[in-house]
Design a protein around this motif. Sequence first.
Motif, short mmCIF file in Angstrom:
data_model
loop_
_atom_site.label_atom_id
_atom_site.label_comp_id
_atom_site.label_asym_id
_atom_site.label_seq_id
_atom_site.Cartn_x
_atom_site.Cartn_y
_atom_site.Cartn_z
N GLN A 291 27.91 19.35 -57.11
CA GLN A 291 28.81 20.42 -56.73
C GLN A 291 30.28 20.01 -56.80
N VAL A 292 31.09 20.85 -57.43
CA VAL A 292 32.55 20.67 -57.45
C VAL A 292 33.11 21.35 -56.22
N THR A 293 33.82 20.59 -55.40
CA THR A 293 34.35 21.14 -54.15
C THR A 293 35.82 21.53 -54.24
N GLU A 294 36.56 20.95 -55.19
CA GLU A 294 37.99 21.26 -55.28
C GLU A 294 38.50 20.86 -56.67
N VAL A 295 39.49 21.61 -57.13
CA VAL A 295 40.20 21.28 -58.37
C VAL A 295 41.69 21.22 -58.02
N PHE A 296 42.36 20.13 -58.39
CA PHE A 296 43.78 20.02 -58.04
C PHE A 296 44.53 19.21 -59.10
N LYS A 297 45.85 19.24 -59.02
CA LYS A 297 46.72 18.46 -59.89
C LYS A 297 47.37 17.35 -59.07
N GLU A 298 47.27 16.12 -59.56
CA GLU A 298 47.95 14.98 -58.94
C GLU A 298 48.99 14.49 -59.94
N GLY A 299 50.22 14.89 -59.73
CA GLY A 299 51.25 14.61 -60.72
C GLY A 299 50.93 15.37 -61.99
N GLU A 300 50.75 14.65 -63.10
CA GLU A 300 50.40 15.29 -64.37
C GLU A 300 48.90 15.27 -64.62
N HIS A 301 48.12 14.78 -63.66
CA HIS A 301 46.67 14.61 -63.87
C HIS A 301 45.89 15.76 -63.23
N SER A 302 45.01 16.37 -64.01
CA SER A 302 44.08 17.38 -63.49
C SER A 302 42.86 16.67 -62.93
N CYS A 303 42.45 17.04 -61.73
CA CYS A 303 41.37 16.32 -61.03
C CYS A 303 40.30 17.28 -60.52
N LEU A 304 39.07 16.79 -60.58
CA LEU A 304 37.94 17.48 -59.98
C LEU A 304 37.42 16.63 -58.82
N ASN B 129 37.45 10.87 -48.07
CA ASN B 129 38.41 11.85 -47.56
C ASN B 129 38.83 11.47 -46.15
N SER B 130 39.59 12.31 -45.50
CA SER B 130 40.13 12.00 -44.17
C SER B 130 39.04 11.92 -43.11
N ASN B 131 37.85 12.46 -43.41
CA ASN B 131 36.72 12.37 -42.48
C ASN B 131 35.79 11.21 -42.81
N SER B 132 36.22 10.35 -43.75
CA SER B 132 35.44 9.20 -44.22
C SER B 132 34.20 9.60 -44.99
N ASP B 133 34.15 10.84 -45.49
CA ASP B 133 33.05 11.26 -46.36
C ASP B 133 33.32 10.74 -47.77
N ARG B 134 32.26 10.26 -48.41
CA ARG B 134 32.40 9.78 -49.77
C ARG B 134 32.27 10.94 -50.76
N LEU B 135 33.20 10.95 -51.72
CA LEU B 135 33.23 11.98 -52.75
C LEU B 135 33.56 11.31 -54.08
N VAL B 136 33.54 12.09 -55.14
CA VAL B 136 33.90 11.60 -56.47
C VAL B 136 35.08 12.40 -56.99
N VAL B 137 36.06 11.71 -57.56
CA VAL B 137 37.18 12.36 -58.22
C VAL B 137 37.14 11.99 -59.69
N LYS B 138 37.18 13.01 -60.56
CA LYS B 138 37.17 12.78 -62.00
C LYS B 138 38.46 13.33 -62.60
N THR B 139 39.07 12.55 -63.49
CA THR B 139 40.31 12.96 -64.14
C THR B 139 40.29 12.56 -65.60
N LEU B 140 41.18 13.14 -66.39
CA LEU B 140 41.25 12.81 -67.82
C LEU B 140 41.78 11.41 -68.03
N ASN B 141 41.29 10.79 -69.07
CA ASN B 141 41.65 9.40 -69.38
C ASN B 141 43.03 9.35 -70.05
N ASP B 142 43.91 8.49 -69.52
CA ASP B 142 45.25 8.33 -70.11
C ASP B 142 45.19 7.87 -71.56
#
Length: 343
Positions: free
Chosen positions: A81-94, A33-46
């Motif tokens: 822990q899930v910290t955020e749920v968002f949409k990136e274009g047509e992709h749902s992301c955790l 992220n913008s603070n250089s913290d490492r996180l994981v983003v998971k999205t549905l497979n195309d």
Amino acid sequence: MAWVAGDRLQGGKYTIERELGRGRFGITYLVKNSNSDRLVVKTLNDDLLRPLTQQERERLETMYLQEALKLQKCKHKHIVQVTEVFKEGEHSCLVMEYVDGDSLADLRPPILSEADALRYIQQIGEALIVVHQNELIHRDVHPGNILLRNREGQLEAVLIDFGLALDFDHILTTSRTKETSDGFTPPELYTKRTIARAYSDIYSLAATLYKLLTGRTPVNAVKRKVDGEHLVSPKEFNPQISDRVNGAILTGMKLDHKERSQSMREWLDSLGLSGETPQPVSTVLPNPNPNREKKINWTLVIAAIAAIGALLSGIAALIPILKQSPSPSPSSLSPSPSSTKTP
């Protein structure tokens, strides 16, 4: 489309470092992220989304987001822990916390003592109680989905990689064989006839305990049910396993889900694991309020002073009476029956 290193999400809030893994349903990325913290983003497979109709795709996206929001409510130290749920274009992301550690599948040597294995099983079992209370089922509990995190010098288990929206397979197929973990998936998750419940995660966690105590993956549930293969008692591989634990594993892995414990709490109790994970107990318990001891001591001192004061007052009141009394005769020096009574 698959993202590559350097791709930026949410207007630069997250930057892709690398792909961590992919399955039929989802792709997982390591990001900063913008603070250089490492996180994981998971999205549905195309690859999953591409052949679907627009209606099917929308339904899957809706199921995925609904379960993601439920997972976000599962607050427990042994759940990623899930910290955020968002949409990136047509992709749902955790967006999830990044747990940097080996999994229970990577243990060397592969066999744990009963005490160590039960400690990890209790941590994950307590976590799954929270999951089930939030109307979710993990569906894919096995040693590879349990990471070991170092917290203040102690290793603790963390449950990852929830099978969100796996029930979507019911819309398209009659089986889920592509999303099963050999030896750990209960028989009801191979077909669409039975909906996953807490007893499904119990089977998988019991199979995980089997593996931790024997170093062997238990026989596949379908081979047991269809081909009649026998599930060898874990105690036959490891005689050090207690009868209680051996029995709880076999009960938890019953092919008929009605014969298993129906709640995770019930199954943990059958293992003798009640309440939260026990912590080491000190032989000398610390004083929770160090000032309390001082208050108690002063109270005792004040009470003692008051008692002494009352005693002295009583003696002072007797002095005039004693002065007025006649001198005792020699015969009065002999004790009488009444002289032994307290005045």
